[in-house]
Write an enzyme that holds these catalytic residues in place. Structure first.
Site, PDB file in Angstrom:
ATOM      1  N   ASN A 431      41.271   0.080  47.500  1.00  0.00           N
ATOM      2  CA  ASN A 431      40.387  -0.696  48.356  1.00  0.00           C
ATOM      3  C   ASN A 431      39.867  -1.922  47.615  1.00  0.00           C
ATOM      4  O   ASN A 431      39.161  -1.777  46.602  1.00  0.00           O
ATOM      5  CB  ASN A 431      39.201   0.152  48.822  1.00  0.00           C
ATOM      6  CG  ASN A 431      38.213  -0.653  49.648  1.00  0.00           C
ATOM      7  OD1 ASN A 431      38.473  -0.954  50.807  1.00  0.00           O
ATOM      8  ND2 ASN A 431      37.077  -1.024  49.057  1.00  0.00           N
ATOM      9  N   GLU A 432      40.268  -3.107  48.055  1.00  0.00           N
ATOM     10  CA  GLU A 432      39.680  -4.402  47.711  1.00  0.00           C
ATOM     11  C   GLU A 432      39.856  -4.846  46.268  1.00  0.00           C
ATOM     12  O   GLU A 432      39.282  -5.869  45.875  1.00  0.00           O
ATOM     13  CB  GLU A 432      38.183  -4.430  48.081  1.00  0.00           C
ATOM     14  CG  GLU A 432      37.937  -4.312  49.568  1.00  0.00           C
ATOM     15  CD  GLU A 432      36.490  -4.480  49.977  1.00  0.00           C
ATOM     16  OE1 GLU A 432      36.242  -4.755  51.155  1.00  0.00           O
ATOM     17  OE2 GLU A 432      35.610  -4.325  49.104  1.00  0.00           O
ATOM     18  N   ILE A 433      40.644  -4.159  45.458  1.00  0.00           N
ATOM     19  CA  ILE A 433      40.729  -4.557  44.058  1.00  0.00           C
ATOM     20  C   ILE A 433      41.536  -5.838  43.887  1.00  0.00           C
ATOM     21  O   ILE A 433      41.165  -6.728  43.121  1.00  0.00           O
ATOM     22  CB  ILE A 433      41.306  -3.427  43.189  1.00  0.00           C
ATOM     23  CG1 ILE A 433      40.483  -2.153  43.349  1.00  0.00           C
ATOM     24  CG2 ILE A 433      41.342  -3.851  41.729  1.00  0.00           C
ATOM     25  CD1 ILE A 433      41.021  -0.960  42.576  1.00  0.00           C
TER      26      ILE A 433
END
Length: 897
Positions: A431-433
């Protein structure tokens, strides 16, 4: 031949070094065991979270004793199996260290044959503190790894963020909606097994090609034999059997058997068809006797993530059994900070809520944990697709060999554990890295890499690529062949090199849009910021008063009280809600009014987003709002609070996700556009009726025209200049009601007891109560609402109110709302009517349940009938059961200002 098993559930625990042993519950956690023994107060109450941070600084030990018969000594295989240990654990069997665990997300099996004895035995587990275990790793590294959601200050660690070192649920370290509780304990089942025969350790139904004509499958069986064995392998499903002779050698081996099912019953997601399931049974037969048996339930389907270049970039949508799916759903987080407290009934309530809200997908977000088996089983049964993240979120991770090997084992185990579930639609790396790090553009991410020197930056990116572009996709390809993998969410189309990074709204990949909320952009920007697949967006609200009073006293009901701030994890979130409220809604007269207004505000924001996404179909083919649920009672983005109580948002989701949708847009200030959106697989002929009313209820003008909605489409079905609609009237004084009716002639009918829906000044449709009579008017959780049968009556497919001004600018009078019990309903249904415009009518009762609708507007002369449905108690009565509630209270916005 013997197969024995002992469930290890009788445990006691203590802090290492303490004298007294206390009773423990397994599966469980240290925190919940301390609570049950009266050692600590309720963790979620008040500011108790702050007072309980000492727990994760201690080591804890659990022990159990049991007696074994002499028979156990004769067994060829004796294994101790822990389905989950949280997290750093040393297991001692009769004083001997048999196992050291270091990953919460793994199952641990150890051969203990030589360690057990006839008679009394003891197992002791020491759980080492993740804090004391991982602080030295941070010190040895010499620099900080980005982990902004790690609430280290609350945990007494100042800026020492250690969450990235342990393979443990990231949200346990805190998040911007959840508390910091670093649990430890035996969090899944523990058993002792013994046998002297072969065992089937895994059964995987690999799906090669599935369509309406046939399903070509392979049953992949992993067997373990203590000695050489010969016999038959039999697999059965759906009344068919397949067999072949097999010979096992000592140890583990893989057997395969090709299967073909003609004219299979396909598994479909909610809205497209029935989620048909098959039970597959594999047996190792010695003559007529089954030596080993394993069963799995799965659905036969073909699921693809379709990413094809087009004029606007590249598509991003799911295709199920050859049918494009517009994904309607939400992001799922863990249902509790203490995972073992979540019962099957709580899981069922969440999944049933999703289905009742017309969803077809949930995203299991990467900051929680790989969910319990019951979650996926219910998604299979109810027809919910699952976007499955691996458990990495909003952080950069170490790249040392031990960590990477741990990740590899975790990935293989969890892919294999979940691969039989037909609900699984996608594996996503994190998620979102990718967008937070922003490898290929400076000053476009979250500012992480800009704080680090070139050597460290390269080291961290190398570790990132190893995990998310090699280890995880290789685990999916090898163990769940044919299933798509997406490295990070959000992400652009993977074309190699610098094109892989997602930093803004673009014509490919999936999008997390947080301009509304984090960047304080107006709600209207939801109409402008639309991508190919909207996998995150959201807006906060408070839970209802009853839920707030579970953690706060009356004197603490203030926006900036210590308790309210402790239950708002998003920094200045409470003030942000107020800022938006000032933009769109009237001022609430007190804190109770603020709670109500926050929910109305949240619902309006997400309604606008959902309708915009659906209007832009097929350019946009998915909308997953943040978030479905809560892990504790808190102000958050959830549509359903910690106790499972529906907020205003959940009712809005239900309306906005229905199969046929009308959406009215006048935000350009020039025109009024009415969109018709249909998820049906066939065209729909209907009539659009528009009625302009003043806010007193007087009909000012009416338009009608036939419309045809193409299958699986969105189109503008009506447009007029805004000036022509208003004709000089003040925007705040009028509203538009759009109705979509079945094609045919409407005739006037005499009123009879039941539900009444006005369609205009002269004609009315008469509705009858009952699950069997007439045509379905709109979806209800069980019985539905139905039209009186007649050759000329028409079904109301959709109805939508549209206002030309913000609620704060519309003059609201105190309505007199009349509530009449529907005759023959047994008190389950009520018809409501109002003498003036009643905005945001809010119904509450004493029982836990939902209404067929809530937080709706009432116009004079427009009565509305609602039904109450009791939440299931888990006793098999169903998800929601019609019931007569007690203590019905009806309020509207005028009561709160």
């Amino acid at each position: 031949m013997k197969q024995l098993q002992i469930d290890l559930s009788n445990w006691e625990f203590r802090a290492c070094g303490d004298e007294e042993w206390l009773t423990a519950v397994v599966p469980g956690t240290v925190h919940t065991d301390l609570l049950r023994n009266g050692v600590i107060d309720q963790p979620f109450y008040g500011t108790n979270e702050h007072e309980l941070q000492w727990i994760d600084k201690k080591d804890w030990e659990y022990r159990t004793g049991f007696v074994l018969e002499e028979t156990w000594q004769t067994l060829a295989v004796t294994e101790l199996v822990f389905a989950g240990l949280d997290t750093y654990a040393d297991v001692y069997v009769n004083g001997v260290n048999a196992l050291s665990a270091d990953n919460m997300f793994l199952s641990w099996t150890v051969n203990v044959k030589g360690l057990l004895r006839a008679g009394e035995n003891e197992i002791r587990i020491v759980f080492r503190s993740v804090v004391t275990e991982d602080l030295p790793k941070l010190a040895a590294l010499g620099y900080d790894l980005p982990a902004p959601n790690d609430q280290s200050e609350l945990g007494g660690l100042q800026e020492q963020r250690i969450s990235v070192f342990a393979r443990k649920a990231p949200y346990h370290y805190g998040w911007d909606w959840g508390p910091r509780f670093l649990t430890s304990g035996i969090w899944r089942e523990a058993v002792l097994t013994g046998r002297d025969v072969a065992a089937i350790e895994d059964l995987y139904i690999r799906q090669h090609e599935v369509n309406e004509q046939e399903a070509r499958l392979t049953a992949v069986i992993e067997a373990d034999a203590p000695e050489a064995w010969s016999g038959l392998l039999r697999v059965s499903a759906g009344g068919q059997e397949w067999m072949k002779a097999v010979t096992l050698t000592p140890g583990k081996q893989t057997l395969e058997l090709e299967l073909v099912i003609d004219r299979p019953r396909l598994w479909w997601c909610n809205g497209l068809g029935k989620p048909e399931l098959y039970l597959f049974r594999a047996e190792l037969l010695q003559g007529a006797d089954a030596v080993a048996v394993s069963e799995v339930t799965t659905g036969l389907r073909e699921i693809k993530l379709v990413r094809k270049p087009d004029a606007q970039g590249a598509s991003f949508h799911f295709e199920l059994n050859g049918v494009p799916v517009f994904a309607k759903g939400a992001n799922h987080i863990p249902n509790d900070s203490f995972i073992t407290e979540v019962t099957e009934e709580r899981y069922r309530h969440e999944i049933a809520t999703a289905v009742e809200s017309n969803m077809n997908m949930l995203r299991v977000w990467g900051g929680g944990f790989y969910e319990e088996e019951v979650f996926y089983r219910l998604c299979d049964e109810y027809g919910l697709l699952v976007w499955q993240d691996f458990m990495f979120a909003c952080s950069m991770y170490p790249g040392d060999e031990a960590f990477l090997n741990n990740v590899r084992a975790e990935a293989v185990y969890n892919v294999r554990r979940l691969r039989n579930h037909p609900c699984i639609a996608l594996w996503c790396g994190n998620n979102e890295i990718d967008s937070a790090w922003s490898q290929y553009e400076e000053n476009m991410g979250w500012g992480w890499k800009e704080k680090l020197n070139a050597e460290i930056r390269q080291s961290l990116w190398t570790a990132y690529e190893e995990i998310f572009h090699r280890i995880l996709p290789e685990a999916v390809a090898a163990n769940h062949p044919g299933m798509d993998y997406w490295p990070s969410s959000p992400l652009r189309e993977l074309t190699g090199g610098q094109d892989q990074h997602a930093t803004r709204i673009m014509g490919d990949g999936d999008i997390h849009y947080w301009g509304v909320w984090h960047a304080k952009e107006p709600f209207e920007n939801y109409n402008l910021k639309v991508g190919r697949f909207m996998s995150e967006y959201g807006f906060q609200s408070f839970p209802e008063l009853k839920s707030v009073l579970s953690y706060a006293e009356e004197e603490e009901l203030a926006l900036e009280s210590k308790v309210m701030l402790a239950h708002q994890k998003n920094g200045s979130g409470n003030q942000l809600i107020k800022e938006y409220m000032d933009m769109y809604l009237p001022q609430p007269k007190d804190f109770r009014g603020f709670l109500y207004m926050s929910q109305v505000l949240q619902a309006e924001a997400i309604r606008m987003a959902m309708e915009s996404h659906r209007r832009n179909k097929p350019y946009c083919m998915g909308t997953l709002y943040w978030q479905m649920n809560d892990c504790w009672p808190v102000a958050s983005w959830a549509g359903m609070d910690y106790y499972g109580r529906w907020k205003a948002l959940q009712y809005t989701v239900r309306r906005s996700f229905q199969e046929v949708l009308l959406s009215v847009d006048s935000t350009d200030g020039e025109s009024v556009k009415v969109y018709g959106v249909s998820d049906r697989r066939e065209a729909l002929d209907a009539e659009l009726v528009l009625r302009l009313h003043d806010i007193s209820g007087v009909l000012l003008r009416e338009w009608s025209q036939p419309v045809t909605l193409a299958a699986d489409s969105s189109a503008v079905v009506f447009t007029l200049p805004l000036a022509e609609v208003l004709e000089g009237r003040e925007p705040a004084q009028v509203l538009l009601i759009a109705s979509l009716l079945e094609s045919g002639q409407v005739v006037q009918a005499e009123l009879v007891p039941g539900q009444v829906q006005e369609l205009g000044t002269e004609t009315r449709q008469v509705l009858e109560q009952g699950p069997e009579t007439g045509q379905v008017l709109e979806q209800g959780p069980k019985t539905g609402q139905v039209l009186a049968q007649g050759p000329k009556t028409r079904q109301v497919l959709e109805r939508k109110e549209h206002y030309f001004a913000a609620a704060k600018d519309i003059p609201l009078s105190q309505p007199v709302i009349t509530v009449t019990e529907v005759p023959g309903s047994g008190g389950q249904s009520f018809t409501l009517s109002s003498d003036v415009l009643a905005w945001g009518v809010h119904l509450t009762v004493e029982e836990e349940g939902i209404f067929s609708d809530n937080y709706f507007d009432l116009l004079p002369g427009e009565p509305k009938t609602v039904e109450f449905l009791l939440r299931s108690s888990g006793n098999g009565e169903g998800d929601f059961t019609p019931a007569a509630p007690t203590g019905l209270v009806v309020r509207s916005m005028a009561d709160y200002i």
